[in-house]
Design a protein around this motif. Structure first.
Motif, PDB file in Angstrom:
ATOM      1  N   MET A   1      40.991   2.208  53.624  1.00 56.59           N
ATOM      2  CA  MET A   1      41.546   0.888  53.298  1.00 56.59           C
ATOM      3  C   MET A   1      42.705   0.554  54.221  1.00 56.59           C
ATOM      4  O   MET A   1      42.826  -0.571  54.706  1.00 56.59           O
ATOM      5  CB  MET A   1      41.995   0.885  51.842  1.00 56.59           C
ATOM      6  N   ALA A   2      43.552   1.575  54.493  1.00 58.17           N
ATOM      7  CA  ALA A   2      44.696   1.313  55.372  1.00 58.17           C
ATOM      8  C   ALA A   2      44.204   0.893  56.745  1.00 58.17           C
ATOM      9  O   ALA A   2      44.819   0.058  57.419  1.00 58.17           O
ATOM     10  CB  ALA A   2      45.568   2.559  55.476  1.00 58.17           C
ATOM     11  N   GLY A   3      43.066   1.457  57.166  1.00 56.87           N
ATOM     12  CA  GLY A   3      42.527   1.125  58.487  1.00 56.87           C
ATOM     13  C   GLY A   3      42.179  -0.340  58.595  1.00 56.87           C
ATOM     14  O   GLY A   3      42.183  -0.914  59.695  1.00 56.87           O
ATOM     15  N   ALA A   4      41.872  -0.976  57.488  1.00 59.81           N
ATOM     16  CA  ALA A   4      41.513  -2.388  57.537  1.00 59.81           C
ATOM     17  C   ALA A   4      42.740  -3.247  57.817  1.00 59.81           C
ATOM     18  O   ALA A   4      42.631  -4.348  58.347  1.00 59.81           O
ATOM     19  CB  ALA A   4      40.874  -2.804  56.219  1.00 59.81           C
ATOM     20  N   TYR A   5      43.933  -2.721  57.431  1.00 55.04           N
ATOM     21  CA  TYR A   5      45.135  -3.536  57.597  1.00 55.04           C
ATOM     22  C   TYR A   5      45.891  -3.207  58.876  1.00 55.04           C
ATOM     23  O   TYR A   5      46.187  -4.071  59.680  1.00 55.04           O
ATOM     24  CB  TYR A   5      46.060  -3.353  56.384  1.00 55.04           C
ATOM     25  N   ARG A   6      46.226  -1.929  59.061  1.00 53.68           N
ATOM     26  CA  ARG A   6      47.079  -1.598  60.190  1.00 53.68           C
ATOM     27  C   ARG A   6      46.597  -0.303  60.836  1.00 53.68           C
ATOM     28  O   ARG A   6      47.136   0.771  60.588  1.00 53.68           O
ATOM     29  CB  ARG A   6      48.523  -1.451  59.711  1.00 53.68           C
ATOM     30  N   PRO A   7      45.557  -0.364  61.643  1.00 50.05           N
ATOM     31  CA  PRO A   7      45.030   0.874  62.237  1.00 50.05           C
ATOM     32  C   PRO A   7      45.995   1.474  63.250  1.00 50.05           C
ATOM     33  O   PRO A   7      46.559   0.738  64.077  1.00 50.05           O
ATOM     34  CB  PRO A   7      43.725   0.418  62.902  1.00 50.05           C
ATOM     35  N   HIS A   8      46.223   2.748  63.129  1.00 49.52           N
ATOM     36  CA  HIS A   8      47.080   3.449  64.096  1.00 49.52           C
ATOM     37  C   HIS A   8      46.485   4.835  64.276  1.00 49.52           C
ATOM     38  O   HIS A   8      46.552   5.665  63.364  1.00 49.52           O
ATOM     39  CB  HIS A   8      48.515   3.528  63.574  1.00 49.52           C
ATOM     40  N   TYR A   9      45.888   5.079  65.415  1.00 45.55           N
ATOM     41  CA  TYR A   9      45.050   6.268  65.575  1.00 45.55           C
ATOM     42  C   TYR A   9      45.793   7.565  65.293  1.00 45.55           C
ATOM     43  O   TYR A   9      45.411   8.350  64.437  1.00 45.55           O
ATOM     44  CB  TYR A   9      44.445   6.298  66.976  1.00 45.55           C
TER      45      TYR A   9
ATOM     46  N   GLY B   1      39.445  11.321  70.629  1.00 47.09           N
ATOM     47  CA  GLY B   1      39.132  10.053  69.990  1.00 47.09           C
ATOM     48  C   GLY B   1      39.998   8.924  70.510  1.00 47.09           C
ATOM     49  O   GLY B   1      39.559   7.785  70.615  1.00 47.09           O
ATOM     50  N   GLU B   2      41.238   9.251  70.851  1.00 45.62           N
ATOM     51  CA  GLU B   2      42.141   8.211  71.337  1.00 45.62           C
ATOM     52  C   GLU B   2      41.626   7.643  72.657  1.00 45.62           C
ATOM     53  O   GLU B   2      41.613   6.439  72.875  1.00 45.62           O
ATOM     54  CB  GLU B   2      43.538   8.806  71.513  1.00 45.62           C
ATOM     55  N   GLU B   3      41.172   8.564  73.533  1.00 42.28           N
ATOM     56  CA  GLU B   3      40.667   8.112  74.832  1.00 42.28           C
ATOM     57  C   GLU B   3      39.424   7.245  74.677  1.00 42.28           C
ATOM     58  O   GLU B   3      39.137   6.397  75.498  1.00 42.28           O
ATOM     59  CB  GLU B   3      40.328   9.324  75.703  1.00 42.28           C
ATOM     60  N   ARG B   4      38.667   7.521  73.627  1.00 46.94           N
ATOM     61  CA  ARG B   4      37.418   6.773  73.437  1.00 46.94           C
ATOM     62  C   ARG B   4      37.566   5.623  72.458  1.00 46.94           C
ATOM     63  O   ARG B   4      36.587   5.032  72.055  1.00 46.94           O
ATOM     64  CB  ARG B   4      36.338   7.737  72.965  1.00 46.94           C
ATOM     65  N   LYS B   5      38.808   5.376  72.051  1.00 44.81           N
ATOM     66  CA  LYS B   5      39.106   4.240  71.168  1.00 44.81           C
ATOM     67  C   LYS B   5      38.273   4.279  69.890  1.00 44.81           C
ATOM     68  O   LYS B   5      37.625   3.299  69.523  1.00 44.81           O
ATOM     69  CB  LYS B   5      38.866   2.914  71.906  1.00 44.81           C
ATOM     70  N   PHE B   6      38.272   5.438  69.237  1.00 46.33           N
ATOM     71  CA  PHE B   6      37.600   5.555  67.947  1.00 46.33           C
ATOM     72  C   PHE B   6      38.333   4.677  66.950  1.00 46.33           C
ATOM     73  O   PHE B   6      39.565   4.622  66.957  1.00 46.33           O
ATOM     74  CB  PHE B   6      37.643   7.003  67.447  1.00 46.33           C
ATOM     75  N   ALA B   7      37.580   3.991  66.062  1.00 45.31           N
ATOM     76  CA  ALA B   7      38.226   3.209  65.007  1.00 45.31           C
ATOM     77  C   ALA B   7      38.897   4.207  64.060  1.00 45.31           C
ATOM     78  O   ALA B   7      38.210   5.009  63.438  1.00 45.31           O
ATOM     79  CB  ALA B   7      37.189   2.392  64.262  1.00 45.31           C
ATOM     80  N   PRO B   8      40.239   4.159  63.960  1.00 49.95           N
ATOM     81  CA  PRO B   8      40.937   5.258  63.284  1.00 49.95           C
ATOM     82  C   PRO B   8      40.578   5.405  61.814  1.00 49.95           C
ATOM     83  O   PRO B   8      40.255   6.498  61.359  1.00 49.95           O
ATOM     84  CB  PRO B   8      42.416   4.924  63.461  1.00 49.95           C
ATOM     85  N   GLY B   9      40.633   4.320  61.057  1.00 48.66           N
ATOM     86  CA  GLY B   9      40.406   4.435  59.621  1.00 48.66           C
ATOM     87  C   GLY B   9      39.048   5.023  59.321  1.00 48.66           C
ATOM     88  O   GLY B   9      38.923   5.998  58.574  1.00 48.66           O
ATOM     89  N   GLU B  10      38.030   4.456  59.956  1.00 49.72           N
ATOM     90  CA  GLU B  10      36.668   4.882  59.667  1.00 49.72           C
ATOM     91  C   GLU B  10      36.448   6.327  60.079  1.00 49.72           C
ATOM     92  O   GLU B  10      35.849   7.120  59.344  1.00 49.72           O
ATOM     93  CB  GLU B  10      35.654   3.999  60.402  1.00 49.72           C
ATOM     94  N   TYR B  11      36.945   6.692  61.270  1.00 54.58           N
ATOM     95  CA  TYR B  11      36.668   8.038  61.778  1.00 54.58           C
ATOM     96  C   TYR B  11      37.244   9.102  60.845  1.00 54.58           C
ATOM     97  O   TYR B  11      36.541  10.012  60.403  1.00 54.58           O
ATOM     98  CB  TYR B  11      37.240   8.195  63.189  1.00 54.58           C
TER      99      TYR B  11
END
Lengths: 500, 473
Positions: free
Chosen positions: B24-32, B92-102
């Motif tokens: 849920m937090a990923g939907a608001y403010r994603p920070h890897y 994951g950071e280099e590949r821009k993984f969506a943080p919340g989902e991952y």
């Protein structure tokens, strides 16, 4: 045993090289420092090993150590030093120092890795020669292989990889079968007594049926026969010896081969005495085949390293022959010969390393007429060669004569067959000497005589050769009471065999 | 079902709740980075709670069984989840993984593994297995720019769905034959008069197909190399360790049934074990891609585990679980090394890329060497103790031939493990290596795995005692 038991001297024999290896890795920025660290720690081990030289008590043990380790399995950290392991420990410590000195100049890249692997190898070897717990022994047995093969792969000659894989395939194949034997013994002993243990003294009391004992014995025998090696398991050897850096060949022939013979006596014979006694007839024949086959092959070689490799195999076969004629004199001779062979082969490969350092390869055709050009080097070479062919007054003679005397007592026919092998040794060694020291120098051969470091390597070998040759009693005394020998003899005698 | 029933499930609930929060937090403010760290702390908290949990053996809502066994595996899978997130840090950071989902998906799959390990009925079994699979269908294709991901994802999804179908059908048949879904009663119920009832035989076959697919046993292993190759390295690590380990954890309690009336299928399983070993080892020998090599190596390791599983008894069970623990740590560590060596351009592929690694990244080279030694079963690593127990259990059960087959397979496996080790130590003289340079301290998760591998290899007693304790509470 005695007051020294309170100090973990045997563990130190393993710990010092490991500590040295660690320090080498830490100081990898400076090659000079690494060399000195390696020399210091291997020297410290040599001094410590020398200080352990004393006479055994009634049990045959000089020192023993025993610590709890993996109690769920019943594996303990048990080390023991008897006369045989004392000689082997001394030999290992000496040859590692020599290997460090031999590679002093030739190894200029990745020095830290090289010397730390060399010291790790020493730790593994010490573990093999001291372990009395089969689990610990197996671990050390496998572990000593790893530094050795990495040393060969990284610093060996071009194209060493196939040779190394052959080496690994044979040795690990053998040791995995040994692992199965160990597991079976461990399981059977646990079932019989309810005590699960890997201790040699406990496991050798396991009651085994004849065929099962034979299978278990074969597992051990194969692992050790590969390492020695006995014909036909020797096919990994010539390539591995030749492709390895010469300092490592020195160790392979001087020490690693002995682990096989040592294991044969310490573990295979003790754990399966009945099967061992039955196998003696076959084993002595295989050993003699090895002696003659390797000597014959050595005669045809044109490369010094390869010739020495086969010569080493031939001599090792003779030692196994001494172990398998079931006679106490011959057995003592074999133990002494293990030490002598290490000294002679160590000196031979140290001399070969000097050849390689000077002209870059070891083919005989590149050499000749050195007697006139480098008298000191040639003198050392001649003495070592004479020792190798068994000249009275030098080290190899004593062991050989003891083995032959023992063989004639119990198996005169086989003893008679073994005698000509000494003649064969004389043939190929003298051929080598004639090529290298006499004859015509090839054009463009530049040769400087031995330097100070090299004299420092060769003189200890020379002293030991003469010492063993003229006063072998020093080295025979610790062998008076060999731990486990009475047990083995008792077990064989119980089954109707004889071991006079 | 009362509130006290939940006491044994607390670690799973922490994972579950944490995962939902992060999602849920990923939907608001994603920070890897923050999310990864949060995910790691959630997983470690769950692991800690599970380690110190003292729950007694107890059924929860008829499908799960709490107790020391469940706690042990909850702790292990949570730890693996934390390690997976740890090795994904830079990757994951280099590949821009969506943080919340991952992070959430990794934690969800750990929940699935925990559920599977504590299943006491076929419903729980199916639930856990599907929870793992659904998460991995997504995680496999998480790196959308990767050219290999779609193929891997598609293969995994299609074959996995078919396997699920088989499994569901098998479970339905088991229910039809026995009238119960409880384990292990459902399994023993299929035996009547010392023989398997006809419907039961079909049910077991179906069940085996489904489980065999998840464990990549021969002949259901074909997806393994492709999926391993296409999935992101940290995901592959978790797939190879946790998802297979959890299936084994659920199978171990069923092993007792084999000694009884199910003995009829033991020869079949023995043949499967040998074929799995042979396939894994021989195919790995000819691979040139590191991930495919590790894939076939994992196939062969499943063969070893099957040998121990068939040996049965306390020794066999102990061997399986000990091997699972050590194998999981080692495999995750090796994929961690791959993740560390990946550049934004791609992951390590050819074995020759590893040439000279020891002189560029000594730390990673040392870690990789330890992992490969452990996989090869060389002493002083955890893998040796694991293999020792497997061979021991086989000898003890009288399956000496299986032990000899295992020994031969080990010997062949030296060929590819040591080849890689030698490459790592050989000096690189030709072209520069395409691998990333990683200086010490490298990656904490990888360091942790390698140290653990050595510690278990040298002092295995505590873990052995622990495993023995959870098996006979």
């Amino acid at each position: 045993m005695n007051e020294l038991t309170f100090y973990p001297l045997l563990s130190l024999l393993i710990a010092i090289p490991l500590g040295g290896a660690f320090l080498c890795v830490l100081s990898r920025r400076s090659s000079g420092l690494c060399r000195w660290l390696a020399l210091l720690s291997s020297g410290a081990v040599l001094v410590l090993a020398g200080s352990l030289f004393r006479l055994p008590d009634q049990t045959g043990w000089l020192l023993r150590e025993d610590y709890a380790w993996i109690d769920t399995l019943g594996a303990r950290f048990t080390l023991g030093l008897d006369g045989v392991s004392l000689l082997m420990v001394l030999l290992t410590a000496l040859l590692i120092v020599m290997a460090v000195l031999v590679s002093w100049r030739t190894i200029s890249e990745k020095t830290a890795l090289y010397f730390s692997l060399l010291l790790a190898l020493e730790a593994g070897l010490m573990g093999v020669f001291l372990a009395l717990d089969l689990f610990l022994f197996y671990i050390c047995w496998e572990i000593m292989l790893i530094p050795a093969v990495i040393l060969i792969v990284v610093w060996g000659e071009e194209g060493s990889l196939p040779a190394v894989f052959k080496f690994i395939f044979f040795t690990i194949g053998g040791s995995l079968l040994m692992l199965l034997s160990i597991i079976s013994l461990y399981y059977l002993h646990g079932e019989q007594t309810g005590v699960f243990s890997f201790s040699l003294e406990a496991l050798r009391l396991t009651k085994l049926s004849g065929s099962l004992e034979l299978w278990i014995y074969l597992g051990f025998l194969l692992a050790f026969a590969v390492k020695i090696p006995l014909v036909p398991l020797h096919i990994w050897l010539p390539d591995t010896y030749c492709k390895a850096p010469t300092a490592i060949t020195l160790l392979l022939s001087g020490v690693l081969a002995k682990t096989g013979i040592y294991g044969l006596y310490r573990f295979a014979f003790q754990l399966c005495p009945e099967a061992a006694a039955k196998s003696f007839a076959w084993l002595s024949i295989v050993a003699l085949v090895t002696v003659f086959y390797a000597a014959w092959t050595a005669f045809g070689q044109s490369d010094i390293k390869r010739l020495l490799a086969y010569s080493s195999v031939s001599h090792l076969g003779f030692i196994v022959f001494g172990l398998s004629v079931s006679n106490r004199t011959a057995m003592e001779g074999s133990f002494l010969q293990m030490f002598s062979h290490g000294i002679t082969m160590g000196a031979f490969f140290a001399l070969t390393a000097m050849i390689e350092e000077r002209i870059g390869d070891t083919r005989m055709e590149r050499l000749g007429g050195l007697w006139g050009r480098a008298p000191l080097w040639s003198f050392f070479f001649l003495v070592v060669a004479l020792s190798s062919l068994g000249l009275p007054g030098l080290n190899n003679f004593v062991g050989e004569i003891l083995i032959l005397a023992g063989a004639f007592q119990s198996l005169p026919w086989l003893g008679a067959v073994a005698v000509p092998s000494i003649l064969l040794a004389a043939l190929y060694i003298l051929r080598l000497v004639r090529h290298v020291l006499w004859g015509v120098s090839p054009a463009g051969l530049i040769w400087t005589d031995v330097g100070r470091r090299e004299i420092f390597i060769l003189v200890p070998f020379l002293i030991l050769m003469v010492w063993v040759g003229c006063w072998p009693q020093t080295f025979l005394d610790p062998l008076q009471q060999v731990a486990g020998l009475p047990f083995f003899e008792g077990a064989v005698a119980l089954k109707g065999g004889v071991l006079p | 079902m009362t509130w006290t029933d939940f006491a044994g499930l607390v670690p799973v609930l922490i994972l579950l709740g944490g995962a939902i929060l992060i999602l849920m937090a990923g939907a608001y403010r994603p920070h890897y980075r923050l999310f990864i760290l949060a995910g790691i702390s959630i997983a470690l908290t769950a692991c800690g709670v599970a380690v110190f949990s003292t729950s007694a053996v107890k059924e929860v809502s008829g499908i799960f069984r709490c107790g020391p066994y469940a706690d042990f595996f909850m702790a292990l899978w949570s730890l693996l989840g934390a390690l997976t997130l740890g090795i994904s840090f830079r990757y994951g950071e280099e590949r821009k993984f969506a943080p919340g989902e991952y992070v959430a998906l990794v934690l969800f799959s750990c929940v699935g593994m925990s559920f599977l390990s504590m299943a006491s009925s076929l419903v729980g079994f199916f639930l856990g297995l599907e929870m793992i699979s659904l998460n991995f269908y997504i995680l496999t294709v998480f790196h959308r720019q990767s050219p290999e991901a779609p193929e891997a994802g598609m293969k995994y999804l299609l074959l996995g769905a078919v396997a699920t179908g088989f499994l569901a059908f098998g479970i339905a048949l088991i229910f039809a034959a026995t009238g119960t879904l409880k384990l292990p009663e459902a399994m023993s119920g299929m035996v009547a008069g010392g023989q398997i009832v006809p419907l039961g035989l079909l049910a077991i076959a179906m069940f085996l197909v489904g489980v065999g697919f998840k464990l990549s046993l021969f002949p259901f292993h074909f997806w393994t190399p492709d999926v391993y190759q296409g999935a992101p390295a940290p995901v592959t690590g978790l797939l190879a360790s946790g998802s297979k380990g959890a299936v084994w954890a659920a199978m171990v309690p069923l092993g007792a049934g084999l000694a009884g009336g199910l003995a009829e299928i033991v020869p079949l399983l023995k043949a499967l074990a040998l074929l799995t070993l042979a396939t894994g080892v021989l195919c790995a020998l000819v691979q040139d891609n590191i991930k495919r090599l590790l894939a076939f190596s994992s196939v062969s390791h499943m063969g070893y585990v099957l040998i121990a599983f068939l040996s049965g008894g306390l020794t066999g069970e102990r061997a399986v679980i000990f091997y699972l623990v050590t194998y999981s740590i080692v495999v995750l560590g090796s994929f961690g090394v791959l993740a560390c060596l990946s550049t934004p351009l791609g992951e390590p592929r050819a074995l020759s890329d590893f040439k000279g690694l020891a002189y560029r990244s000594p730390f990673l080279a040392a870690a990789l060497t330890i992992f490969l030694f452990s996989l090869a079963g060389i002493p002083l690593t955890a893998g040796f103790i694991g293999k020792f127990h497997i061979f021991y259990s086989a000898v003890r059960a009288g399956h000496t031939w299986m032990a000899i087959a295992g020994v031969i397979a080990s010997l062949i496996s030296m060929g590819y493990y040591l080849r890689l080790v030698f490459l790592v130590f050989q000096p690189r003289t030709d072209s520069p290596s395409p691998l990333a340079v990683c200086q010490p301290p490298g990656n904490i998760a990888v360091a942790f795995c390698s140290v653990l591998t050595l510690v278990i290899g040298i002092f295995p007693a505590p873990l052995l005692k622990f495993v023995a304790a959870i098996l006979s509470p």
